[in-house]
Design an enzyme around this catalytic site. Sequence first.
Site, PDB file in Angstrom:
ATOM      1  N   TYR A 103     -13.003 -56.422  12.010  1.00 54.06           N
ATOM      2  CA  TYR A 103     -11.570 -56.286  12.307  1.00 54.06           C
ATOM      3  C   TYR A 103     -11.422 -55.172  13.334  1.00 54.06           C
ATOM      4  CZ  TYR A 103      -6.600 -56.365  10.913  1.00 54.06           C
ATOM      5  OH  TYR A 103      -5.230 -56.465  10.889  1.00 54.06           O
ATOM      6  N   ARG A 168      -1.034 -62.200  23.069  1.00 53.97           N
ATOM      7  CA  ARG A 168      -0.906 -60.739  22.897  1.00 53.97           C
ATOM      8  C   ARG A 168      -1.894 -60.346  21.805  1.00 53.97           C
ATOM      9  NH1 ARG A 168      -0.806 -57.916  18.889  1.00 53.97           N
ATOM     10  NH2 ARG A 168       1.267 -57.911  17.983  1.00 53.97           N
ATOM     11  N   LYS A 186      -8.835 -62.060  10.656  1.00 58.49           N
ATOM     12  CA  LYS A 186      -7.774 -61.965   9.637  1.00 58.49           C
ATOM     13  C   LYS A 186      -8.166 -62.768   8.396  1.00 58.49           C
ATOM     14  CE  LYS A 186      -4.481 -59.727  11.964  1.00 58.49           C
ATOM     15  NZ  LYS A 186      -3.634 -58.631  11.536  1.00 58.49           N
ATOM     16  N   GLU A 257       0.238 -65.277  14.462  1.00 57.46           N
ATOM     17  CA  GLU A 257      -0.460 -64.029  14.783  1.00 57.46           C
ATOM     18  C   GLU A 257      -0.563 -63.822  16.287  1.00 57.46           C
ATOM     19  OE1 GLU A 257      -1.816 -62.001  12.163  1.00 57.46           O
ATOM     20  OE2 GLU A 257      -1.843 -60.584  13.815  1.00 57.46           O
ATOM     21  N   ASP A 258      -0.217 -62.652  16.730  1.00 53.16           N
ATOM     22  CA  ASP A 258      -0.469 -62.214  18.105  1.00 53.16           C
ATOM     23  C   ASP A 258       0.044 -63.183  19.175  1.00 53.16           C
ATOM     24  OD1 ASP A 258      -1.485 -60.050  16.818  1.00 53.16           O
ATOM     25  OD2 ASP A 258      -3.476 -60.129  17.700  1.00 53.16           O
ATOM     26  N   ASP A 280       2.869 -62.300  10.991  1.00 53.36           N
ATOM     27  CA  ASP A 280       2.165 -61.105  10.546  1.00 53.36           C
ATOM     28  C   ASP A 280       2.590 -59.869  11.336  1.00 53.36           C
ATOM     29  OD1 ASP A 280       0.169 -59.674   9.124  1.00 53.36           O
ATOM     30  OD2 ASP A 280      -1.187 -59.893  10.817  1.00 53.36           O
ATOM     31  N   ASP A 281       2.793 -60.019  12.643  1.00 56.16           N
ATOM     32  CA  ASP A 281       3.094 -58.849  13.480  1.00 56.16           C
ATOM     33  C   ASP A 281       4.508 -58.331  13.249  1.00 56.16           C
ATOM     34  OD1 ASP A 281       0.562 -58.733  15.037  1.00 56.16           O
ATOM     35  OD2 ASP A 281       1.173 -60.786  15.444  1.00 56.16           O
ATOM     36  N   ASN A 427      -3.202 -50.921  18.324  1.00 54.93           N
ATOM     37  CA  ASN A 427      -4.610 -51.311  18.192  1.00 54.93           C
ATOM     38  C   ASN A 427      -5.156 -51.825  19.511  1.00 54.93           C
ATOM     39  OD1 ASN A 427      -4.682 -50.854  15.354  1.00 54.93           O
ATOM     40  ND2 ASN A 427      -3.632 -52.786  15.033  1.00 54.93           N
ATOM     41  N   ASN A 473      -2.083 -50.539   8.514  1.00 48.27           N
ATOM     42  CA  ASN A 473      -2.440 -51.802   9.164  1.00 48.27           C
ATOM     43  C   ASN A 473      -2.026 -52.949   8.247  1.00 48.27           C
ATOM     44  OD1 ASN A 473      -4.143 -54.176   9.952  1.00 48.27           O
ATOM     45  ND2 ASN A 473      -4.804 -52.694  11.497  1.00 48.27           N
TER      46      ASN A 473
HETATM   47  N1  LIG Z   1      -0.860 -51.342  12.815  1.00 47.21           N
HETATM   48  C1  LIG Z   1      -0.614 -52.616  12.683  1.00 47.21           C
HETATM   49  O1  LIG Z   1      -0.761 -53.209  11.610  1.00 47.21           O
HETATM   50  C2  LIG Z   1      -0.127 -53.391  13.851  1.00 47.21           C
HETATM   51  C3  LIG Z   1      -0.203 -52.876  15.115  1.00 47.21           C
HETATM   52  N2  LIG Z   1       0.256 -53.614  16.163  1.00 47.21           N
HETATM   53  C4  LIG Z   1       0.070 -53.052  17.478  1.00 47.21           C
HETATM   54  O2  LIG Z   1       1.324 -52.762  18.028  1.00 47.21           O
HETATM   55  C5  LIG Z   1       1.236 -52.834  19.425  1.00 47.21           C
HETATM   56  C6  LIG Z   1       2.460 -53.533  19.955  1.00 47.21           C
HETATM   57  O3  LIG Z   1       2.536 -54.852  19.492  1.00 47.21           O
HETATM   58  P1  LIG Z   1       3.797 -55.758  19.904  1.00 47.21           P
HETATM   59  O4  LIG Z   1       5.037 -55.076  19.527  1.00 47.21           O
HETATM   60  O5  LIG Z   1       3.599 -57.103  19.366  1.00 47.21           O
HETATM   61  O6  LIG Z   1       3.585 -55.769  21.488  1.00 47.21           O
HETATM   62  P2  LIG Z   1       4.591 -55.937  22.671  1.00 47.21           P
HETATM   63  O7  LIG Z   1       3.793 -56.036  23.886  1.00 47.21           O
HETATM   64  O8  LIG Z   1       5.543 -57.015  22.340  1.00 47.21           O
HETATM   65  O9  LIG Z   1       5.438 -54.586  22.669  1.00 47.21           O
HETATM   66  C7  LIG Z   1       5.037 -53.412  23.263  1.00 47.21           C
HETATM   67  C8  LIG Z   1       6.243 -52.553  23.444  1.00 47.21           C
HETATM   68  O10 LIG Z   1       5.820 -51.307  23.926  1.00 47.21           O
HETATM   69  C9  LIG Z   1       6.561 -50.978  25.097  1.00 47.21           C
HETATM   70  N3  LIG Z   1       5.722 -50.181  25.975  1.00 47.21           N
HETATM   71  C10 LIG Z   1       4.551 -50.501  26.542  1.00 47.21           C
HETATM   72  N4  LIG Z   1       4.067 -49.481  27.251  1.00 47.21           N
HETATM   73  C11 LIG Z   1       4.961 -48.489  27.152  1.00 47.21           C
HETATM   74  C12 LIG Z   1       5.056 -47.187  27.676  1.00 47.21           C
HETATM   75  N5  LIG Z   1       4.091 -46.689  28.446  1.00 47.21           N
HETATM   76  N6  LIG Z   1       6.131 -46.444  27.372  1.00 47.21           N
HETATM   77  C13 LIG Z   1       7.096 -46.933  26.587  1.00 47.21           C
HETATM   78  N7  LIG Z   1       7.061 -48.160  26.042  1.00 47.21           N
HETATM   79  C14 LIG Z   1       6.019 -48.928  26.329  1.00 47.21           C
HETATM   80  C15 LIG Z   1       6.950 -52.313  25.721  1.00 47.21           C
HETATM   81  O11 LIG Z   1       8.074 -52.133  26.553  1.00 47.21           O
HETATM   82  P3  LIG Z   1       8.805 -53.335  27.298  1.00 47.21           P
HETATM   83  O12 LIG Z   1       9.529 -54.074  26.213  1.00 47.21           O
HETATM   84  O13 LIG Z   1       9.703 -52.663  28.246  1.00 47.21           O
HETATM   85  O14 LIG Z   1       7.727 -54.146  27.928  1.00 47.21           O
HETATM   86  C16 LIG Z   1       7.251 -53.111  24.442  1.00 47.21           C
HETATM   87  O15 LIG Z   1       8.546 -52.871  24.002  1.00 47.21           O
HETATM   88  C17 LIG Z   1      -0.100 -53.504  19.741  1.00 47.21           C
HETATM   89  O16 LIG Z   1      -0.996 -52.518  20.179  1.00 47.21           O
HETATM   90  C18 LIG Z   1      -0.560 -54.051  18.430  1.00 47.21           C
HETATM   91  O17 LIG Z   1      -1.954 -54.031  18.308  1.00 47.21           O
HETATM   92  C19 LIG Z   1       0.855 -54.829  16.012  1.00 47.21           C
HETATM   93  C20 LIG Z   1       0.944 -55.382  14.775  1.00 47.21           C
HETATM   94  C21 LIG Z   1       0.395 -54.725  13.599  1.00 47.21           C
HETATM   95  C1  LIG Z   2      -3.049 -55.531  13.312  1.00 45.07           C
HETATM   96  C2  LIG Z   2      -2.399 -56.526  14.115  1.00 45.07           C
HETATM   97  O1  LIG Z   2      -1.953 -57.544  13.618  1.00 45.07           O
HETATM   98  C3  LIG Z   2      -2.254 -56.290  15.520  1.00 45.07           C
HETATM   99  O2  LIG Z   2      -2.626 -55.228  16.021  1.00 45.07           O
HETATM  100  O3  LIG Z   2      -1.731 -57.191  16.196  1.00 45.07           O
HETATM  101 MG   LIG Z   3      -1.488 -58.993  15.055  1.00 44.04          MG
END
Ligand SMILES: NC(=O)C1=CN([C@@H]2O[C@H](COP(=O)(O)OP(=O)(O)OC[C@H]3O[C@@H](n4cnc5c(N)ncnc54)[C@H](OP(=O)(O)O)[C@@H]3O)[C@@H](O)[C@H]2O)C=CC1
Ligand SMILES: CC(=O)C(=O)O
Ligand SMILES: [Mg+2]
Length: 602
Positions: A103, A168, A186, A257-258, A280-281, A427, A473
């Site tokens: 993972y 993504r 997963k 997912e993603d 999941d996200d 991540n 996570n």
């Molecule tokens: N810990 C966990 O269990 C999980 C972690 N994640 C992690 O969360 C992260 C985001 O996922 P997700 O929301 O789906 O991704 P998205 O790409 O949909 O969202 C990213 C967001 O971050 C913003 N962003 C990117 N770069 C910057 C920056 N430099 N300054 C300010 N804002 C910024 C983007 O802005 P804009 O909208 O303007 O493009 C967007 O709103 C990933 O790294 C993923 O791995 C996700 C799910 C679970």
């Molecule tokens: C953990 C997870 O689902 C992600 O980073 O997208």
């Molecule tokens: Mg995910």
Amino acid sequence: MPDELVNGKQKNISSIESIARSPYLNKGTATPSSTRNALHLTGILPPAVETLEQQKKRALVQFRAKSSCLEKYMFLAWLRNTNVRLFYRIVIDELEEMAPIIYTPTVGTACLEYSHIYPFLAPPGVPDGLYLSINDLPNLTQIIKSYRPYPSSDSLTPQIAVITDGSRILGLGDLGVNGMGIPIGKLQLYVAGAGIDPRRTLPITIDLGTNNEKNLNDEFYLGIRKKRVSDDEFYPFVDAVLKALTSVYPNLLIQFEDFSSEHAFDLLAKYRDNLFCFNDDIQGTGAVILSGFINAVRLVEKDIHPTKHRILFFGAGSAGVGVAKQLLEFFKIEHGMSEDDAKKLVWLVDTKGLVTCDRGDKLAKHKVYFARSDNEGRQFKSLMDVIEYVKPTALIGLCSTGGVFDENILKRMGELNKNPIIFPLSNPMVNAECTFEDAMRNTGNRVIFASGTGFPPFVEQETGKIRYPGQGNNMYIFPGLGLGAILARPDRITDRQIYASASALAESLTTDEVEQNFLYPAIQRIRRVSAQVAAAVIVTSVDEGLARNPEINSLVKQNLPECLSRSGEKWQKLVKYVEEKMWDPNNEKLFTCETLVEKSKF
Ligand SMILES: NC(=O)C1=CN([C@@H]2O[C@H](COP(=O)(O)OP(=O)(O)OC[C@H]3O[C@@H](n4cnc5c(N)ncnc54)[C@H](OP(=O)(O)O)[C@@H]3O)[C@@H](O)[C@H]2O)C=CC1
Ligand SMILES: CC(=O)C(=O)O
Ligand SMILES: [Mg+2]
């Protein structure tokens, strides 16, 4: 496995080979002599007959001798695809060591390299997951029916599918078909963490092209070589895939997912009420971070009243908005706040700065709900400006940009708060907004911390005390949520079930874990924790009148008040019932050549 073999009518060489080569049936050097004789495997295997423990010991020596995490990933993938029992014995017993390989973070590296390493992950003919490309549109049902990961005539059908379009992948962006590592990873956690039978898991990657130029120009890329299709093709294709899947497997639980955020929100809105599914996200991450937040709020309660928190999200995508929405439920349910008042505790920042109604750009649909209108015309671009304006008690990173919580940001959070809550959740590890060590050093060891990818412990210089970071996570939620849903069989996953999963996870800490100020339980206890999460989902779905499994209904209905309070003997009995449903690699009855020998009277 041909039917004839199971019925004991034909014992030809190809059938024997299919046993010997099936990762689900063969036990390799642990195959007993009697089975070797019955199946004519003597001579194919070296003479020694080993135990699973001996096999595990050898495999661990080999695993630990690998010089890189990617090599370890490939070693484990090969093991899974040649000897499922041995693989899961190791993953379950050594989860703390294995999770960062199967993972995040290593699965991220593996996805980046997936097309390059693909032939070295499984022997030819052993599938790693189901690929459905846009070119397969006319034949989806047939392809789904033909996908048989294990050679057996057992009528076992998949119970859970994890599906991605690779757009993504973690915080690594659009990886196209290389994203397959994620559904596979997963689902391995479903097996290891919640005891789902591995034969009943279905990893799926749909290929609608990729906008990743590097992949498109890579001679080894294994997906279709074209740009992603437009929404006019995307939505009908996803719809056709889901229809085909549910027509072949009507009880299948589907985990999205993603997917890129816009699609993730749209698909969830479209299917949440009429399909057995969750995202999941959005929902899994929402639940897991709510759970850690509940425990963080408890830790600082004597200094900050829960309803006085000011929560700043850096990142406003599917994860950021999913978590923010879930936190609102907490303030509404546990603290009686109105939706409007709860919403005022949340600020979102994206690439253009603080998300406000009057920022001048067209906000994506999912951001509108949280856009602030109390900024009196002021706009804030940099994170530090927003921090000065909001004065957050909690800073939550979900922006996929490594290191953005730099020394200045962390120090300022430490000045503003006695115990700042800082969750760099992106991540894989390279995308984490800060490290645990930096967060500790820059806040005088006062930070309350959880990250998406696990960081090593930190030793306080002054006291020598070891401090353990939390790992926020969704792997703490989706296995238990999925197991509970599979057992209770509601026709849909509701907000109440998601909330129950978060709240049960928050309550799952042992006294010892609470004393050590943990936000999440120790990973080694994940099966027990998943059983508690699953039980909470089961009870909620029974209470909602949605559970369709009669056994579950009769077990829970008569004890509903006690089960809803998640305490007492009846609740414990339910948790035990769930634990007993879990698949274990040592259970000989489940699948081995011996079972077949018995069945086929060799
Ligand atoms: N810990 C966990 O269990 C999980 C972690 N994640 C992690 O969360 C992260 C985001 O996922 P997700 O929301 O789906 O991704 P998205 O790409 O949909 O969202 C990213 C967001 O971050 C913003 N962003 C990117 N770069 C910057 C920056 N430099 N300054 C300010 N804002 C910024 C983007 O802005 P804009 O909208 O303007 O493009 C967007 O709103 C990933 O790294 C993923 O791995 C996700 C799910 C679970
Ligand atoms: C953990 C997870 O689902 C992600 O980073 O997208
Ligand atoms: Mg995910």
